[in-house]
Design an enzyme around this catalytic site. Structure first.
Site, short mmCIF file in Angstrom:
data_model
loop_
_atom_site.label_atom_id
_atom_site.label_comp_id
_atom_site.label_asym_id
_atom_site.label_seq_id
_atom_site.Cartn_x
_atom_site.Cartn_y
_atom_site.Cartn_z
N GLY A 172 0.76 -1.21 0.04
CA GLY A 172 -0.02 -0.16 -0.02
C GLY A 172 0.92 1.39 -0.17
N PRO A 222 5.35 8.78 -5.15
CA PRO A 222 5.33 9.89 -6.02
C PRO A 222 5.77 9.47 -7.50
CG PRO A 222 5.75 10.75 -3.96
CD PRO A 222 6.28 9.46 -3.67
N GLY A 232 9.98 12.07 -9.76
CA GLY A 232 10.74 12.62 -8.76
C GLY A 232 12.08 13.33 -9.40
N LEU A 233 12.89 13.71 -8.49
CA LEU A 233 13.97 14.42 -8.79
C LEU A 233 15.18 13.64 -8.98
CD1 LEU A 233 14.95 17.50 -9.51
CD2 LEU A 233 16.29 17.20 -6.91
N GLY A 234 15.91 13.51 -10.26
CA GLY A 234 17.21 12.78 -10.33
C GLY A 234 18.27 13.64 -9.99
N ASP A 246 15.74 10.75 -6.44
CA ASP A 246 16.48 9.38 -6.31
C ASP A 246 17.97 9.69 -6.44
OD1 ASP A 246 16.45 6.89 -8.34
OD2 ASP A 246 17.97 8.04 -9.18
N LYS A 284 20.93 3.39 -4.40
CA LYS A 284 21.44 2.29 -4.99
C LYS A 284 22.89 1.61 -4.70
CE LYS A 284 19.29 4.71 -9.01
NZ LYS A 284 19.76 6.13 -8.94
N HIS A 327 22.28 -1.53 -8.60
CA HIS A 327 22.27 -0.33 -9.48
C HIS A 327 22.73 -1.17 -10.92
CE1 HIS A 327 23.79 4.15 -9.91
NE2 HIS A 327 23.25 3.80 -10.92
N1 LIG Z 1 20.03 3.53 -12.50
C1 LIG Z 1 20.72 3.99 -13.29
O1 LIG Z 1 21.68 3.36 -13.91
C2 LIG Z 1 20.60 5.52 -13.79
C3 LIG Z 1 21.10 5.76 -15.09
C4 LIG Z 1 21.09 7.14 -15.56
C5 LIG Z 1 20.19 8.07 -14.73
N2 LIG Z 1 19.47 7.67 -13.53
C6 LIG Z 1 18.85 8.44 -12.70
O2 LIG Z 1 17.72 9.19 -13.70
C7 LIG Z 1 18.02 10.55 -13.60
C8 LIG Z 1 17.71 11.17 -14.67
O3 LIG Z 1 18.41 10.86 -15.92
P1 LIG Z 1 19.86 11.82 -16.36
O4 LIG Z 1 20.32 12.50 -15.27
O5 LIG Z 1 20.45 10.88 -17.06
O6 LIG Z 1 19.24 12.75 -17.46
P2 LIG Z 1 17.70 13.28 -17.90
O7 LIG Z 1 16.89 13.67 -16.53
O8 LIG Z 1 17.38 12.69 -19.38
O9 LIG Z 1 18.42 14.75 -18.51
C9 LIG Z 1 19.13 15.87 -17.69
C10 LIG Z 1 19.44 16.88 -18.46
O10 LIG Z 1 18.09 17.53 -19.22
C11 LIG Z 1 18.32 19.03 -18.54
N3 LIG Z 1 16.85 19.45 -18.35
C12 LIG Z 1 16.17 18.97 -17.23
N4 LIG Z 1 14.76 19.25 -17.14
C13 LIG Z 1 14.87 20.22 -18.36
C14 LIG Z 1 13.77 21.23 -18.87
N5 LIG Z 1 12.65 21.24 -18.45
N6 LIG Z 1 14.15 21.71 -20.14
C15 LIG Z 1 15.64 21.73 -20.51
N7 LIG Z 1 16.43 20.81 -20.03
C16 LIG Z 1 16.21 20.16 -18.72
C17 LIG Z 1 19.21 18.81 -17.22
O11 LIG Z 1 19.85 20.08 -17.24
P3 LIG Z 1 19.33 21.25 -15.88
O12 LIG Z 1 20.02 20.36 -14.71
O13 LIG Z 1 20.22 22.63 -16.29
O14 LIG Z 1 18.07 21.50 -15.67
C18 LIG Z 1 20.11 17.92 -17.39
O15 LIG Z 1 21.08 18.65 -18.40
C19 LIG Z 1 19.55 10.58 -13.08
O16 LIG Z 1 19.87 11.97 -12.51
C20 LIG Z 1 19.55 9.70 -12.02
O17 LIG Z 1 18.91 10.22 -10.67
C21 LIG Z 1 19.68 6.33 -13.22
#
Ligand SMILES: NC(=O)c1ccc[n+]([C@@H]2O[C@H](COP(=O)([O-])OP(=O)(O)OC[C@H]3O[C@@H](n4cnc5c(N)ncnc54)[C@H](OP(=O)(O)O)[C@@H]3O)[C@@H](O)[C@H]2O)c1
Length: 318
Positions: free
Chosen positions: A9, A13, A16-18, A43, A77, A110
């Site tokens: 249960g 949300p 979330g914030l990466g 996250d 992770k 991870h």
């Molecule tokens: N489990 C895994 O192996 C794994 C792998 C990759 C990612 N992740 C998780 O997923 C999260 C997200 O993925 P990601 O960091 O790879 O990339 P993403 O969220 O696909 O992209 C991030 C990029 O987009 C920009 N951005 C965000 N919002 C925007 C908007 N509204 N307009 C224009 N640009 C925007 C950010 O810049 P600004 O900061 O300047 O906004 C940053 O350059 C990670 O941070 C992490 O927590 C997990």
């Protein structure tokens, strides 16, 4: 806010914030800003090397009654060098100490890739440990201990294909409840999603915006920029929203959690608002057929010469 509901249960949300690549010096403000504007899901991961700073932000938020611990969903992770059964509990304890928390809402393996204890990032084949030496079922026993000890409320995996998930399930006392993988219109992973849906495993979409701030050495030449794909721009314009909002709404409308990374308050705000956008079936299909399929985080860094890991073992598509 929409939620994903767990077997007991608990509600996570859906947006979330990466925090990958959110640098020390900026992630503290980003997390505080995010929670103040309504984010309730953060996250994290030990390997992002910013958990201590995020912990300071959490402390500020709790001490100042901006949010209560029980109203915030925190994921972290297990890194690849802590896959042995006796290393998992110490690893989560380190993360909890860094984040200044007593428990995580969700703890994920991870990657289905193991490294030697002393290795953070592999530089040569010898830095790896094969899954024959440390099977995923062994790591999962350690994950189950984190549940038993109350250190995590839910456990799951990340970057697992259906074969690897099945291997865990076949040996589990407590099935994984989450698989966090790359998901966006260029990589919908429909087969994996069908498998997870059938097994009652939730999914989280990482890199939903195409992860454009990755280091140059992680990028391929001519990577598609989803923000510039005309079909996505047309679709976003027709709804009076931005392309990033369209991409996030697409993930939410498939009932996956979506965790866009941002340290820019304007981006964070519009990303969060995208959770409320409903898309028609026709629009969902239009978005999914917008461009050629592409995987941004392809895991090729695990497949260097001499590594026991191969690309074809990691993924089932692209
Ligand atoms: N489990 C895994 O192996 C794994 C792998 C990759 C990612 N992740 C998780 O997923 C999260 C997200 O993925 P990601 O960091 O790879 O990339 P993403 O969220 O696909 O992209 C991030 C990029 O987009 C920009 N951005 C965000 N919002 C925007 C908007 N509204 N307009 C224009 N640009 C925007 C950010 O810049 P600004 O900061 O300047 O906004 C940053 O350059 C990670 O941070 C992490 O927590 C997990």
């Amino acid at each position: 806010m929409k939620y994903l509901t767990y077997r007991n249960g608990d509600k996570m949300p859906i947006v979330g914030l990466g925090t990958w690549k959110s640098e020390p010096g900026e992630v503290y403000d980003a997390v505080i800003e995010a929670v103040k504007m309504g984010y309730r899901h953060i996250d994290c991961a030990a390997i992002y090397q910013n958990e201590k700073e995020i912990g300071k932000a959490f402390k500020y938020l709790f001490d100042n009654n901006i949010v209560k611990r029980e109203d915030l969903w925190v994921t972290s992770k297990l890194w690849n060098n802590s896959h042995r059964v006796d290393h998992v509990v110490p690893a989560i304890k380190q993360t909890l100490s860094d984040l200044q928390l007593d428990y995580l809402d969700l703890y994920l393996v991870h990657w289905p890739v193991a490294l030697k204890d002393e290795v953070t990032f592999p530089e040569k084949g010898d830095d790896f440990v094969s899954l024959n030496e440390v099977p995923l079922a062994e790591t999962w026993k350690g994950m189950e201990k984190t549940l038993a000890e109350g250190l995590a409320k839910h456990i799951g995996v990340s970057n697992f294909n259906s074969d690897k998930l099945q291997e865990v399930v076949d040996n589990a006392n407590h099935n994984p409840e989450m698989n966090q993988v790359e998901l966006h219109p260029l990589l919908p992973q429909n087969d994996l999603m069908d498998y997870c849906n059938g097994m009652g495993i939730h999914m989280t979409a990482y890199s939903p915006l195409g992860s454009r701030d990755r280091a140059a050495q992680m990028k391929k030449e001519n990577e598609p920029n989803m923000f510039e794909i005309p079909a996505l721009q047309d679709a976003a314009n027709s709804l009076n929203i931005s392309v990033p909002q369209l991409l996030i709404a697409w993930g939410v409308n498939r009932n996956t959690a979506v965790i866009p990374k941002s340290v820019n308050p304007d981006h964070m705000k519009s990303n969060l608002e995208a959770a409320e956008i409903d898309l028609s079936k026709e629009m969902m299909e239009k978005i999914e057929s917008a461009g050629e399929k592409f995987r941004y985080v392809d895991g090729s860094f695990w497949t260097m010469e001499g590594s026991p890991y191969k690309m074809e073992d990691l993924w089932e598509t692209v």
